[in-house]
Write a protein that holds these residues in place. Structure first.
Motif, PDB file in Angstrom:
ATOM      1  N   PRO A 254      12.969  44.474  28.600  1.00 25.86           N
ATOM      2  CA  PRO A 254      12.626  43.248  27.883  1.00 25.86           C
ATOM      3  C   PRO A 254      11.121  43.232  27.564  1.00 25.86           C
ATOM      4  CG  PRO A 254      14.083  42.755  29.709  1.00 25.86           C
ATOM      5  CD  PRO A 254      13.703  44.209  29.844  1.00 25.86           C
ATOM      6  N   GLY A 255      10.787  42.960  26.317  1.00 23.02           N
ATOM      7  CA  GLY A 255       9.403  43.025  25.883  1.00 23.02           C
ATOM      8  C   GLY A 255       8.985  44.391  25.386  1.00 23.02           C
ATOM      9  N   GLY A 256       9.874  45.397  25.524  1.00 17.52           N
ATOM     10  CA  GLY A 256       9.541  46.756  25.088  1.00 17.52           C
ATOM     11  C   GLY A 256       9.528  46.878  23.576  1.00 17.52           C
ATOM     12  N   TRP A 257       8.833  47.900  23.105  1.00 20.77           N
ATOM     13  CA  TRP A 257       8.655  48.128  21.672  1.00 20.77           C
ATOM     14  C   TRP A 257       9.593  49.223  21.161  1.00 20.77           C
ATOM     15  CZ3 TRP A 257       5.760  45.320  18.382  1.00 20.77           C
ATOM     16  CH2 TRP A 257       4.751  44.509  18.905  1.00 20.77           C
ATOM     17  N   LEU A 258      10.222  48.960  20.028  1.00 25.27           N
ATOM     18  CA  LEU A 258      10.905  49.993  19.248  1.00 25.27           C
ATOM     19  C   LEU A 258      10.050  50.295  18.029  1.00 25.27           C
ATOM     20  CD1 LEU A 258      13.256  51.812  18.336  1.00 25.27           C
ATOM     21  CD2 LEU A 258      14.295  49.775  17.293  1.00 25.27           C
ATOM     22  N   LEU A 259       9.574  51.525  17.943  1.00 24.76           N
ATOM     23  CA  LEU A 259       8.763  51.969  16.803  1.00 24.76           C
ATOM     24  C   LEU A 259       9.667  52.817  15.925  1.00 24.76           C
ATOM     25  CD1 LEU A 259       5.460  52.862  18.692  1.00 24.76           C
ATOM     26  CD2 LEU A 259       6.275  50.643  17.841  1.00 24.76           C
ATOM     27  N   PHE A 260      10.093  52.241  14.827  1.00 30.19           N
ATOM     28  CA  PHE A 260      11.160  52.787  13.984  1.00 30.19           C
ATOM     29  C   PHE A 260      10.573  53.162  12.627  1.00 30.19           C
ATOM     30  CE2 PHE A 260      14.685  52.253  10.987  1.00 30.19           C
ATOM     31  CZ  PHE A 260      15.746  52.862  11.637  1.00 30.19           C
ATOM     32  N   ALA A 261      10.695  54.432  12.254  1.00 28.79           N
ATOM     33  CA  ALA A 261      10.186  54.907  10.962  1.00 28.79           C
ATOM     34  C   ALA A 261      11.267  55.756  10.315  1.00 28.79           C
ATOM     35  CB  ALA A 261       8.902  55.724  11.165  1.00 28.79           C
TER      36      ALA A 261
ATOM     37  N   GLY B 163      19.438  42.512  17.765  1.00 23.59           N
ATOM     38  CA  GLY B 163      18.685  41.568  18.580  1.00 23.59           C
ATOM     39  C   GLY B 163      17.196  41.797  18.590  1.00 23.59           C
ATOM     40  N   PHE B 164      16.725  42.873  17.947  1.00 18.53           N
ATOM     41  CA  PHE B 164      15.287  43.138  17.899  1.00 18.53           C
ATOM     42  C   PHE B 164      14.588  42.084  17.051  1.00 18.53           C
ATOM     43  CE2 PHE B 164      16.912  47.358  19.018  1.00 18.53           C
ATOM     44  CZ  PHE B 164      16.081  47.652  20.084  1.00 18.53           C
ATOM     45  N   VAL B 165      13.359  41.763  17.435  1.00 16.38           N
ATOM     46  CA  VAL B 165      12.607  40.720  16.744  1.00 16.38           C
ATOM     47  C   VAL B 165      11.344  41.319  16.130  1.00 16.38           C
ATOM     48  CG1 VAL B 165      13.513  38.833  18.140  1.00 16.38           C
ATOM     49  CG2 VAL B 165      11.455  40.032  18.894  1.00 16.38           C
ATOM     50  N   PHE B 166      11.036  40.850  14.936  1.00 18.63           N
ATOM     51  CA  PHE B 166       9.834  41.262  14.212  1.00 18.63           C
ATOM     52  C   PHE B 166       9.680  40.320  13.033  1.00 18.63           C
ATOM     53  CE2 PHE B 166      13.537  43.703  12.920  1.00 18.63           C
ATOM     54  CZ  PHE B 166      13.567  43.573  11.549  1.00 18.63           C
ATOM     55  N   ASP B 167       8.461  40.257  12.482  1.00 17.39           N
ATOM     56  CA  ASP B 167       8.248  39.470  11.277  1.00 17.39           C
ATOM     57  C   ASP B 167       7.612  40.354  10.212  1.00 17.39           C
ATOM     58  OD1 ASP B 167       5.502  39.636  11.892  1.00 17.39           O
ATOM     59  OD2 ASP B 167       5.551  37.720  12.958  1.00 17.39           O
ATOM     60  N   GLU B 168       7.188  39.744   9.116  1.00 17.78           N
ATOM     61  CA  GLU B 168       6.680  40.534   8.002  1.00 17.78           C
ATOM     62  C   GLU B 168       5.474  41.376   8.391  1.00 17.78           C
ATOM     63  OE1 GLU B 168       5.923  38.176   4.576  1.00 17.78           O
ATOM     64  OE2 GLU B 168       8.017  37.580   4.298  1.00 17.78           O
ATOM     65  N   ALA B 169       4.666  40.883   9.306  1.00 20.53           N
ATOM     66  CA  ALA B 169       3.474  41.623   9.726  1.00 20.53           C
ATOM     67  C   ALA B 169       3.814  42.880  10.505  1.00 20.53           C
ATOM     68  CB  ALA B 169       2.570  40.717  10.570  1.00 20.53           C
ATOM     69  N   ASN B 170       5.055  42.990  10.975  1.00 19.38           N
ATOM     70  CA  ASN B 170       5.487  44.156  11.754  1.00 19.38           C
ATOM     71  C   ASN B 170       6.271  45.166  10.928  1.00 19.38           C
ATOM     72  OD1 ASN B 170       6.209  41.589  13.953  1.00 19.38           O
ATOM     73  ND2 ASN B 170       4.580  43.044  14.411  1.00 19.38           N
ATOM     74  N   VAL B 171       6.312  44.972   9.602  1.00 16.86           N
ATOM     75  CA  VAL B 171       7.094  45.836   8.713  1.00 16.86           C
ATOM     76  C   VAL B 171       6.196  46.362   7.602  1.00 16.86           C
ATOM     77  CG1 VAL B 171       9.048  45.959   7.114  1.00 16.86           C
ATOM     78  CG2 VAL B 171       9.196  44.506   9.151  1.00 16.86           C
ATOM     79  N   SER B 172       6.342  47.641   7.291  1.00 10.86           N
ATOM     80  CA  SER B 172       5.683  48.191   6.104  1.00 10.86           C
ATOM     81  C   SER B 172       6.684  49.032   5.324  1.00 10.86           C
ATOM     82  CB  SER B 172       4.444  49.016   6.462  1.00 10.86           C
ATOM     83  OG  SER B 172       4.813  50.265   7.017  1.00 10.86           O
TER      84      SER B 172
ATOM     85  N   TRP C  88      18.474  49.592  22.572  1.00  9.60           N
ATOM     86  CA  TRP C  88      18.385  48.260  23.173  1.00  9.60           C
ATOM     87  C   TRP C  88      18.599  48.332  24.685  1.00  9.60           C
ATOM     88  CZ3 TRP C  88      17.488  43.289  21.375  1.00  9.60           C
ATOM     89  CH2 TRP C  88      17.877  42.244  22.214  1.00  9.60           C
ATOM     90  N   ARG C  89      19.585  49.099  25.106  1.00  7.84           N
ATOM     91  CA  ARG C  89      19.924  49.173  26.538  1.00  7.84           C
ATOM     92  C   ARG C  89      18.797  49.752  27.364  1.00  7.84           C
ATOM     93  NH1 ARG C  89      21.445  52.905  30.003  1.00  7.84           N
ATOM     94  NH2 ARG C  89      21.606  54.565  28.425  1.00  7.84           N
ATOM     95  N   VAL C  90      18.188  50.861  26.894  1.00 10.17           N
ATOM     96  CA  VAL C  90      17.190  51.540  27.732  1.00 10.17           C
ATOM     97  C   VAL C  90      15.825  50.868  27.656  1.00 10.17           C
ATOM     98  CG1 VAL C  90      18.407  53.734  27.538  1.00 10.17           C
ATOM     99  CG2 VAL C  90      16.496  53.251  25.979  1.00 10.17           C
ATOM    100  N   LEU C  91      15.566  50.068  26.625  1.00  9.99           N
ATOM    101  CA  LEU C  91      14.275  49.387  26.538  1.00  9.99           C
ATOM    102  C   LEU C  91      14.200  48.230  27.530  1.00  9.99           C
ATOM    103  CD1 LEU C  91      13.468  49.223  22.719  1.00  9.99           C
ATOM    104  CD2 LEU C  91      11.946  50.089  24.502  1.00  9.99           C
TER     105      LEU C  91
END
Length: 244
Positions: free
Chosen positions: A142-149, A186-195, A137-140
């Motif tokens: 604002p508006g940056g993407w976290l791609l988490f797998a 604090g990261f934001v995403f909805d169902e379309a951003n999750v698999s 969170w700190r290094v991203l």
């Protein structure tokens, strides 16, 4: 051999060798990156700074360059030997990448300096998961993407993984728990951003043989233990703090 440090558990020798294989790069990394691209949607973020947190031996570098064309690519790992191999991989692939020896719980980069942070199959090695996520969170920006797998507890806590690999079992999480952890930060995403991929290699009970032989259909989400979770999440533009 492997050992547990205060912050992460290293790969076994077998695991380390596996991470250098074409199987890892083609059937695991490539598939995950393609899925994360789909979860982002169009247009994909291009340029800027991309941090590969837990880059290992750098097998992701070419795939990330092709997907996101970053102006600056940083590979971060706590293991100096892995980073040495990652640097060699970057040279072979003609990728301009900077190596950073650091743990995910203490990233030596300025605040709001990263546009895209890619974290693939790293969290199940980390002891201080919440601290690592706070660093993301700190290094991203604002508006940056976290791609988490990530692999879930249902996969990590199986006989085949316990036999060949070592992980801090007390911090393993379900897919829902990982999603809740991301939202709590604090990261934001909805169902379309999750698999919730149900890939054969993540199912150590049968490796999907019954489905591949056409003997049954895979159980749908909600009727199975999820083994993998992929998320394309954003740090909000307003840069709000968790719980705000």
């Amino acid at each position: 051999m492997t050992y547990a440090s205060a912050t992460y558990v290293e790969e076994t020798r077998l695991g380390f060798r596996f991470l250098a294989t074409h199987t890892w790069q083609h059937h695991v990394l490539r598939v995950a990156i393609n899925d994360l691209k789909r979860l982002i949607g169009e247009p994909l973020p291009r340029g800027g700074v991309l941090l590969d947190a837990g880059c290992g031996q750098g097998k992701s570098f070419r795939l990330l360059r092709e997907a996101f064309a970053p102006d600056r690519l940083i590979g971060l790992d706590a293991d100096p030997h892995s980073l040495s191999l990652a640097q060699d991989e970057a040279r072979r692939e003609g990728v301009d990448a900077q190596m950073l020896t650091a743990d995910c719980a203490g990233i030596e980069l300025p605040d709001a300096s990263v546009d895209v942070l890619f974290c693939h199959q790293t969290f199940h090695h980390l002891v201080e998961q919440e601290k690592a996520l706070a660093e993301f969170w700190r290094v991203l920006k604002p508006g940056g993407w976290l791609l988490f797998a990530e692999s879930t507890r249902a996969y990590i806590d199986t006989w085949v993984i316990r036999w060949f690999f070592r992980h801090p079992m007390h911090v393993q999480k379900s897919a829902d728990e990982y999603l809740a952890m991301l939202r709590a930060q604090g990261f934001v995403f909805d169902e379309a951003n999750v698999s919730l991929p149900y890939l054969w290699w993540s199912r150590s009970k049968d490796f999907g043989l019954l489905e591949r032989w056409g003997l049954r259909a895979p159980p749908p989400p909600g009727q199975r233990e999820e083994t993998l979770v992929n998320v394309a999440a954003r740090k909000p533009q307003a840069g709000r703090e968790p719980g705000a």
